[in-house]
Design an enzyme around this catalytic site. Sequence first.
Site, PDB file in Angstrom:
ATOM      1  N   GLU A  44       4.015-106.175  -7.193  1.00  0.00           N
ATOM      2  CA  GLU A  44       4.711-104.905  -7.397  1.00  0.00           C
ATOM      3  C   GLU A  44       4.014-104.053  -8.461  1.00  0.00           C
ATOM      4  O   GLU A  44       3.906-102.836  -8.318  1.00  0.00           O
ATOM      5  CB  GLU A  44       6.173-105.150  -7.781  1.00  0.00           C
ATOM      6  N   TYR A 127      12.347 -99.323 -10.901  1.00  0.00           N
ATOM      7  CA  TYR A 127      11.951 -99.722  -9.549  1.00  0.00           C
ATOM      8  C   TYR A 127      11.521-101.188  -9.512  1.00  0.00           C
ATOM      9  O   TYR A 127      11.978-101.968  -8.674  1.00  0.00           O
ATOM     10  CB  TYR A 127      10.805 -98.846  -9.018  1.00  0.00           C
ATOM     11  N   ASP A 145      11.658 -96.319  -3.913  1.00  0.00           N
ATOM     12  CA  ASP A 145      10.337 -95.801  -4.261  1.00  0.00           C
ATOM     13  C   ASP A 145      10.124 -94.485  -3.513  1.00  0.00           C
ATOM     14  O   ASP A 145      11.043 -93.955  -2.868  1.00  0.00           O
ATOM     15  CB  ASP A 145       9.239 -96.817  -3.948  1.00  0.00           C
TER      16      ASP A 145
END
Length: 300
Positions: A44, A127, A145
């Site tokens: 990520e 996020y 996102d």
Amino acid sequence: MCRSGGGAAVSIDSDVLIDWYEETARDLPWRRAGVSAWQILMSEIMLQQTPVVRVEPVWREWVARWPVPSAMAAASPGEVLRAWGKLGYPRRALRLHECARVLAEEHGDAVPDDVEVLLGLPGIGAYTARAVACFAYGQRVPVVDTNVRRVVARAVHGRAEAGNPAARDLMETEELLPVRIDRAAVFSAALMELGGVVCTARTPDCELCPLPSCAWVAAGRPASDVVRRTQKYDGTDRQARGRLLDVLRGASGPVERVALDLAWTRDPGQRARALDSLLTDGLVEQTSDGLFALAGEAGA
């Protein structure tokens, strides 16, 4: 359900979207069974503002080299920056190294599953915290996102663009999640996949979209009023910073200033500004005798 203006409630058919995802989703290594929360966290961080094709080979190398946080924590910041290579925005690597140290020292070498605890870790924003909770632990939390915001803007609200991020994004996305926890996590991944490969920013392929209804298509695909500007890279401070870091990544120890001067000859003032910003960001260190090195390597 979400509402578009004052009209009827509009939603996204989760069953259709999940079926499409399970049949067509890209086979990305961090989506496979057996991948740890730490390895998902690394993916990520790497995927922020960086295409999958560039991330995948680096991620595989990192998983083999630093399979757990303590392994990365034992490395120097410079080693991590060197391994980061050309992924861009190298401060992400430095923050991930700090995060690994905290996980090793304070969390038993494991990534927490609680969003609020995750938010307290170095370099972990809203996020990323929710993405880890969702994709590593299967929690029913909204993961928002740019791709997700675009899909919701089009399919639910009939807008070509999502506009600026807002607090309502989380609430609207959460309203779309299936009630079943296991379905919610897959739905979140499917929503991101749809925005990433079909409902793209510049060239959406509506013929391939699995959704039975879309407010944007129903409205005639109204054009965006957002003026897109191509981001220039050549000649920017970012490029200058990258050239200076290239020199230090390729060196076995501290280097003299002249080596950095030769790496960027276009504009001495820009070069000095780039070097100063690298020092300020903690990516580069200066030795007592005026040499320059990657973070943690000034004493080499």
